[in-house]
Design a protein around this motif. Structure first.
Motif, mmCIF file in Angstrom:
data_model
loop_
_atom_site.group_PDB
_atom_site.id
_atom_site.type_symbol
_atom_site.label_atom_id
_atom_site.label_comp_id
_atom_site.label_asym_id
_atom_site.label_seq_id
_atom_site.Cartn_x
_atom_site.Cartn_y
_atom_site.Cartn_z
ATOM 1 N N ALA A 47 1.103 -1.253 0.216
ATOM 2 C CA ALA A 47 -0.355 0.026 0.003
ATOM 3 C C ALA A 47 0.716 1.496 0.017
ATOM 4 N N LEU A 48 0.348 2.387 -0.887
ATOM 5 C CA LEU A 48 1.227 3.673 -0.795
ATOM 6 C C LEU A 48 0.098 4.689 -0.326
ATOM 7 N N SER A 49 1.102 5.635 0.547
ATOM 8 C CA SER A 49 0.061 6.998 1.313
ATOM 9 C C SER A 49 1.432 7.331 1.570
ATOM 10 N N VAL A 50 0.988 8.393 2.143
ATOM 11 C CA VAL A 50 1.840 9.425 2.759
ATOM 12 C C VAL A 50 2.681 9.369 3.477
ATOM 13 N N GLY A 51 4.041 9.873 3.163
ATOM 14 C CA GLY A 51 5.691 9.544 3.586
ATOM 15 C C GLY A 51 6.377 8.476 3.006
ATOM 16 N N ASP A 52 6.104 7.481 2.285
ATOM 17 C CA ASP A 52 6.231 6.474 0.998
ATOM 18 C C ASP A 52 6.914 7.446 0.109
ATOM 19 N N GLU A 53 8.717 6.242 -0.167
ATOM 20 C CA GLU A 53 9.525 6.703 -1.082
ATOM 21 C C GLU A 53 9.534 5.370 -1.862
ATOM 22 N N GLY A 54 9.918 5.802 -2.751
ATOM 23 C CA GLY A 54 10.002 4.435 -3.655
ATOM 24 C C GLY A 54 9.817 5.024 -5.313
ATOM 25 N N ARG A 55 10.524 3.789 -6.698
ATOM 26 C CA ARG A 55 10.325 4.099 -7.508
ATOM 27 C C ARG A 55 9.191 4.103 -8.118
ATOM 28 N N GLU A 56 8.070 2.423 -7.243
ATOM 29 C CA GLU A 56 7.041 2.668 -7.922
ATOM 30 C C GLU A 56 6.123 4.233 -7.396
ATOM 31 N N GLU A 108 0.813 16.201 -1.748
ATOM 32 C CA GLU A 108 0.605 17.161 -3.013
ATOM 33 C C GLU A 108 0.149 15.350 -3.813
ATOM 34 N N THR A 109 1.110 14.204 -3.897
ATOM 35 C CA THR A 109 0.713 12.585 -4.566
ATOM 36 C C THR A 109 -0.723 12.449 -3.787
ATOM 37 N N ALA A 110 -0.898 12.766 -2.324
ATOM 38 C CA ALA A 110 -1.759 12.420 -2.009
ATOM 39 C C ALA A 110 -3.772 13.017 -2.154
ATOM 40 N N GLU A 111 -2.988 14.594 -2.659
ATOM 41 C CA GLU A 111 -3.974 15.012 -3.514
ATOM 42 C C GLU A 111 -4.965 14.315 -4.535
#
Length: 400
Positions: A156-165, A194-197
């Motif tokens: 799962a991806l949410s605020v604070g995550d980092e990575g190629r995906e 900004e990504t979450a929005e």
């Protein structure tokens, strides 16, 4: 008819008929001692080794006592004249190929792997094309979206995550218009506010809860857009994480040519290509990739030797329509000269000791002129030459 290949100028000759106004040879002119009636026959018993010339190139033994001056034209001997021309010249590799949809780098289909739990309520059929940010299939009527990227979804991806995906996700969100480039860096691998929005904007477009979070199973990450080649799951069956939903290729059109490894040095990435489709229309393309491993096709008895795959991208993919696994002809332009002095290949004669000459007709006399060869235009039977020649000179060629 569209083409992306430089052509020889109109009017460039091959082995054309005698030039207008060229005088007929003097039949009363005595033959030189030891000279046969055929101008391109190799003389026997001279004790001089003759260079073996390429196919289509004649061989001539040079008289070691010949001073190279103009000599009388021989009697009628089955030859004609062609003019020396100047203009653009290109050399090509012509091969058959196969027009299809691009698969993965190793030629295998892309596997659409499900990570959601529930029941498949919609599965795409063969031939269906899915763009980035579009619904691939549905589980419990919830859309599973395609995010175009090379790293599979595994968390799962949410605020604070980092990575190629995350970087692929950001790039998709900007490209699809859910965020401005000034607001969200498409190259960033950080999942920020900004990504979450932007994810919430995507979720709104899909008609699902606007959480700003991407759960595992909400999306499939694959290089896309995609074209489904085979459905593996069926609507109404259980959706199990890790199960394959479908096999796909890219929606990008390509032509694959199996090239003889000996021709590899002639072809390079970026070379221009003219593709002739099954209905004889032509469309341009470029060499996008050259395989590194030669392999033999055991199924083809007439082509047991290994070949090297060359991948060609179409410049106007819409020209190909829906053709798949269709045979095409390709002409790869491998080299070009904007201003070349050219003669027909059939004008070349190999001389003893190496090198080539052409026979130039000047009035009733003919003389042999040494030439240095450049590139060949095999399709039009022309060769670039340099030497004591001028545009408009008449060179001797076999009569057609």
């Amino acid at each position: 008819m569209s083409t992306d290949v430089d052509e020889a100028p109109s009017g460039m000759p091959g082995t054309e008929g005698a030039a207008s106004g060229a005088p007929a040879p003097d039949r009363r002119m005595p033959r030189r001692r030891g000279q046969g009636r055929g101008r391109r026959k190799v003389l026997a018993g001279t004790g001089v080794l003759v260079l073996l010339a390429p196919a289509g190139v004649a061989a001539v033994v040079m008289d070691p006592f010949d001073d190279g001056d103009a000599r009388p034209a021989s009697s009628a001997d089955g030859t004609s004249l062609a003019a020396v021309r100047e203009g653009p010249l290109s050399t090509q590799v012509t091969q058959s190929g196969t027009l299809s949809y691009a698969a993965s780098g190793d030629g295998t289909p892309y596997a659409v792997v499900n990570q959601a739990k529930g029941t498949y309520t919609r599965v795409p059929g063969a031939g269906k094309e899915i763009g980035c940010g579009r619904t691939l299939y549905r589980v419990d009527e919830k859309p599973v979206v395609l995010i175009c990227g090379a790293t599979p979804a595994y968390r799962a991806l949410s605020v604070g995550d980092e990575g190629r995906e995350v970087r692929y996700l950001n790039a998709n969100l900007v490209r699809l218009g859910y965020a401005e480039r000034s607001e969200l860096n498409p190259r960033s691998d950080h999942y920020g506010a900004e990504t979450a929005e932007a994810v919430a904007e995507l979720q709104d477009a899909l008609g699902v809860d606007e959480t700003g979070r991407l759960n595992l199973g909400d999306a499939v990450f694959l290089p896309g857009p995609l074209r489904v080649t085979k459905a593996m799951a069926k609507a109404g069956t259980r959706a199990v994480p890790g199960a394959q939903v479908a096999q796909t290729t890219s929606a990008r059109r390509q032509v694959i040519v199996e090239l003889d490894p000996g021709q590899q040095s002639q072809v390079k990435v970026g070379d221009r290509v003219q593709i002739t489709l099954p209905d004889n229309r032509t469309t341009p393309g470029r060499v996008s990739r050259i395989g590194r491993v030669a392999k033999a096709d055991d199924a083809k008895k007439d082509a047991p030797s290994p070949t090297l795959p060359v991948y060609i991208t179409l410049s106007r993919p819409k020209d190909a329509g829906k053709l798949d696994e269709a045979p095409v002809q390709v002409q790869i332009t491998t080299e070009g000269v904007k201003k070349a002095l050219t003669v027909p290949v059939t004008a070349l004669m190999g001389k003893a000791g190496g090198g080539y000459v052409v026979e130039v007709a000047a009035g009733q006399a003919r003389r042999l002129v040494p030439v240095t060869l450049g590139i060949f235009d095999n399709d039009n039977g022309l060769v670039q030459v340099s030497g004591a020649l001028s545009v408009g000179d008449q060179v001797v060629v076999p009569a057609s």
